[in-house]
Design a protein around this motif. Structure first.
Motif, PDB file in Angstrom:
ATOM      1  N   ILE A  70       0.842  -1.012   0.159  1.00 19.91           N
ATOM      2  CA  ILE A  70      -0.147  -0.117  -0.043  1.00 19.91           C
ATOM      3  C   ILE A  70       0.991   1.277  -0.096  1.00 19.91           C
ATOM      4  N   LEU A  71       0.584   2.294  -0.718  1.00 20.81           N
ATOM      5  CA  LEU A  71       1.258   3.251  -0.870  1.00 20.81           C
ATOM      6  C   LEU A  71       0.433   4.771  -0.803  1.00 20.81           C
ATOM      7  N   GLN A  72       1.029   5.410   0.070  1.00 19.81           N
ATOM      8  CA  GLN A  72       0.056   6.742   0.810  1.00 19.81           C
ATOM      9  C   GLN A  72       1.270   7.815   0.996  1.00 19.81           C
ATOM     10  N   ILE A  73       0.602   9.112   0.541  1.00 20.85           N
ATOM     11  CA  ILE A  73       1.629  10.085   0.788  1.00 20.85           C
ATOM     12  C   ILE A  73       0.815  11.037   2.080  1.00 20.85           C
ATOM     13  N   GLU A  74       2.076  11.422   3.108  1.00 20.61           N
ATOM     14  CA  GLU A  74       1.674  12.158   4.026  1.00 20.61           C
ATOM     15  C   GLU A  74       2.812  13.057   4.278  1.00 20.61           C
ATOM     16  N   ASP A  75       2.610  14.551   4.596  1.00 23.71           N
ATOM     17  CA  ASP A  75       3.357  15.596   4.827  1.00 23.71           C
ATOM     18  C   ASP A  75       4.466  15.423   3.452  1.00 23.71           C
ATOM     19  N   ASN A  76       3.941  15.326   2.228  1.00 28.55           N
ATOM     20  CA  ASN A  76       4.606  15.330   1.104  1.00 28.55           C
ATOM     21  C   ASN A  76       5.557  14.333   0.855  1.00 28.55           C
ATOM     22  N   LYS A  77       5.488  13.246   1.625  1.00 27.61           N
ATOM     23  CA  LYS A  77       6.577  12.155   1.638  1.00 27.61           C
ATOM     24  C   LYS A  77       5.593  11.152   1.279  1.00 27.61           C
ATOM     25  N   LEU A  78       6.398  10.261   0.584  1.00 26.19           N
ATOM     26  CA  LEU A  78       5.710   8.778   0.011  1.00 26.19           C
ATOM     27  C   LEU A  78       6.131   7.845   0.867  1.00 26.19           C
ATOM     28  N   HIS A  79       5.051   6.991   1.542  1.00 28.40           N
ATOM     29  CA  HIS A  79       5.296   6.062   2.441  1.00 28.40           C
ATOM     30  C   HIS A  79       4.420   4.377   1.689  1.00 28.40           C
ATOM     31  N   ARG A  80       5.362   3.485   2.242  1.00 24.42           N
ATOM     32  CA  ARG A  80       4.622   2.124   1.831  1.00 24.42           C
ATOM     33  C   ARG A  80       4.628   1.196   2.969  1.00 24.42           C
ATOM     34  N   TRP A  81       3.594   0.459   3.013  1.00 24.41           N
ATOM     35  CA  TRP A  81       3.116  -0.710   3.978  1.00 24.41           C
ATOM     36  C   TRP A  81       3.226  -1.912   3.189  1.00 24.41           C
ATOM     37  N   ARG A  82       3.712  -2.812   3.852  1.00 22.47           N
ATOM     38  CA  ARG A  82       3.814  -4.290   3.240  1.00 22.47           C
ATOM     39  C   ARG A  82       3.447  -5.302   4.258  1.00 22.47           C
ATOM     40  N   GLU A  83       2.467  -6.090   4.030  1.00 25.11           N
ATOM     41  CA  GLU A  83       2.142  -7.130   5.139  1.00 25.11           C
ATOM     42  C   GLU A  83       3.176  -7.909   5.387  1.00 25.11           C
ATOM     43  N   GLY A  84       3.430  -7.967   6.780  1.00 27.08           N
ATOM     44  CA  GLY A  84       4.370  -8.661   7.439  1.00 27.08           C
ATOM     45  C   GLY A  84       5.570  -7.987   7.705  1.00 27.08           C
ATOM     46  N   GLY A  85       5.498  -6.466   7.408  1.00 26.72           N
ATOM     47  CA  GLY A  85       6.756  -5.639   7.378  1.00 26.72           C
ATOM     48  C   GLY A  85       6.770  -5.162   8.818  1.00 26.72           C
ATOM     49  N   ASP A  86       7.287  -4.068   8.986  1.00 25.20           N
ATOM     50  CA  ASP A  86       7.681  -3.219  10.253  1.00 25.20           C
ATOM     51  C   ASP A  86       6.842  -1.872  10.263  1.00 25.20           C
ATOM     52  N   GLY A  87       5.563  -1.915   9.561  1.00 22.13           N
ATOM     53  CA  GLY A  87       4.811  -0.791   9.541  1.00 22.13           C
ATOM     54  C   GLY A  87       5.320   0.046   8.338  1.00 22.13           C
ATOM     55  N   TRP A  88       4.781   1.242   8.429  1.00 17.47           N
ATOM     56  CA  TRP A  88       5.003   1.999   7.186  1.00 17.47           C
ATOM     57  C   TRP A  88       6.488   2.682   7.020  1.00 17.47           C
ATOM     58  N   GLU A  89       6.996   2.914   5.824  1.00 14.92           N
ATOM     59  CA  GLU A  89       8.503   3.083   5.663  1.00 14.92           C
ATOM     60  C   GLU A  89       8.275   4.443   4.639  1.00 14.92           C
ATOM     61  N   GLU A  90       9.089   5.264   4.953  1.00 13.31           N
ATOM     62  CA  GLU A  90       9.052   6.430   4.115  1.00 13.31           C
ATOM     63  C   GLU A  90      10.001   6.178   2.989  1.00 13.31           C
ATOM     64  N   ILE A  91       9.611   6.095   1.515  1.00 17.66           N
ATOM     65  CA  ILE A  91      10.435   5.618   0.566  1.00 17.66           C
ATOM     66  C   ILE A  91      10.763   6.860  -0.662  1.00 17.66           C
ATOM     67  N   SER A  92      10.075   8.141  -0.341  1.00 21.53           N
ATOM     68  CA  SER A  92      10.785   9.270  -1.182  1.00 21.53           C
ATOM     69  C   SER A  92      10.096  10.483  -0.523  1.00 21.53           C
TER      70      SER A  92
END
Length: 298
Positions: free
Chosen positions: A244-266
């Motif tokens: 899942i991809l989402q933008i917050e505070d002008n930063k792109l974040h990604r969530w992956r099932e089984g991962g460590d939550g949201w990560e900033e990717i751009s």
């Protein structure tokens, strides 16, 4: 009113109050197209360009199944119509030219029809590409009583999930045209068909005020939580790899099932965008369309 609602998103990135913007001149978003490298550890976006560089409203990109084009809505100065951008040719083609506004253009997998929210009665309609001036109801009988704000269709099964503009709820429409309440307290956000599944996702504000992306299973009618949204922007999308991809505070974040939550990717600041808030990923996973404004010169 729907256009104004689309501009004033939950994230507040286009909010007029407190932003120093004139009340009669909200910023007009453009659509930026990027190459997407999901495995890049530093920045997943590259080769970005503003592909709808014009002074009026451009929004709601949706890629066609072959990833060669995307549909979007554009304000032509008179009303909002559906356009199509050809990525290889770099050209724009007008699809509709009706007296009313259209929103949420959604191409069928075979690309022969386009579904949309039609301002004529606030319901979901569709057109044949071969006959764009002859729209027909999708949600006709038994009719959807409350105006639809956003929707997602499963073309393989004939099912749909839609968000009610007045009721702030989501409802399921089965293959026979029956409508079933799913959840109240639904946040204004486009539902999605989850890649590789017959489930839909939507955004729900819980009684504890936490806002979560949740999945609805049409077969069992069960709702299960997937991930809390990042911040306050409820616009999100699915990538074909199930992230899942989402933008917050002008930063792109990604969530992956089984991962460590949201990560900033751009960081969109680095790409000349400000107020980024809506996103779409091509079915081949190679491109991303981002809605935002051109960053002001320093």
């Amino acid at each position: 009113m729907l256009r104004r609602h689309l501009l004033l998103t939950l994230g507040g990135v286009l909010a007029l109050s407190g932003a120093g913007l004139a009340q009669d001149a909200p910023p007009q978003p453009d659509i930026f197209l990027f190459a997407y490298d999901a495995d890049n550890d530093s920045d997943v976006l590259s080769d970005g360009r503003n592909v709808t560089d014009q002074p009026r409203y451009d929004n709601q990109p949706f890629f066609t199944k072959d990833s060669a084009t995307f549909l979007y809505v554009r304000d032509d100065g008179e009303q909002i119509d559906i356009y199509e951008y050809d990525i290889a040719a770099g050209t724009h083609t007008r699809i509709t030219q009706t007296p009313e506004n259209e929103y949420s253009p959604t191409p069928s997998p075979d690309n022969r029809t386009i579904s949309m929210v039609f301002e004529r009665n606030g319901s979901v309609w569709e057109i044949e590409r071969s006959a764009p001036d002859a729209p027909r109801w999708v949600f006709e009988a038994p009719g959807v009583v409350e105006p639809v704000g956003y929707f997602a269709r499963n073309f393989a099964t004939g099912e749909a999930l839609y968000w009610s503009r007045f009721g702030f709820n989501v409802a399921y429409r089965d293959a026979d045209g029956g409508n079933h309440f799913v959840s109240g307290h639904a946040v204004p956000s486009t539902p999605h068909l989850i890649p590789g599944a017959n489930e839909f996702s939507f955004v729900h504000r819980q009684t504890n005020e936490q806002v979560w992306i949740k999945a609805f299973d049409p077969e069992t009618k069960a709702v299960r939580p997937l991930a809390p949204i990042v911040g306050t922007n409820a616009n999100y999308t699915w990538a074909p790899d199930g992230s899942i991809l989402q933008i917050e505070d002008n930063k792109l974040h990604r969530w992956r099932e089984g991962g460590d939550g949201w990560e900033e990717i751009s960081d969109l600041d680095a790409h000349g965008i400000e107020g980024g808030y809506r996103i779409a990923v091509s079915p081949d996973g190679e491109r991303i369309a981002i809605v935002g404004m051109v960053a002001a010169a320093n």
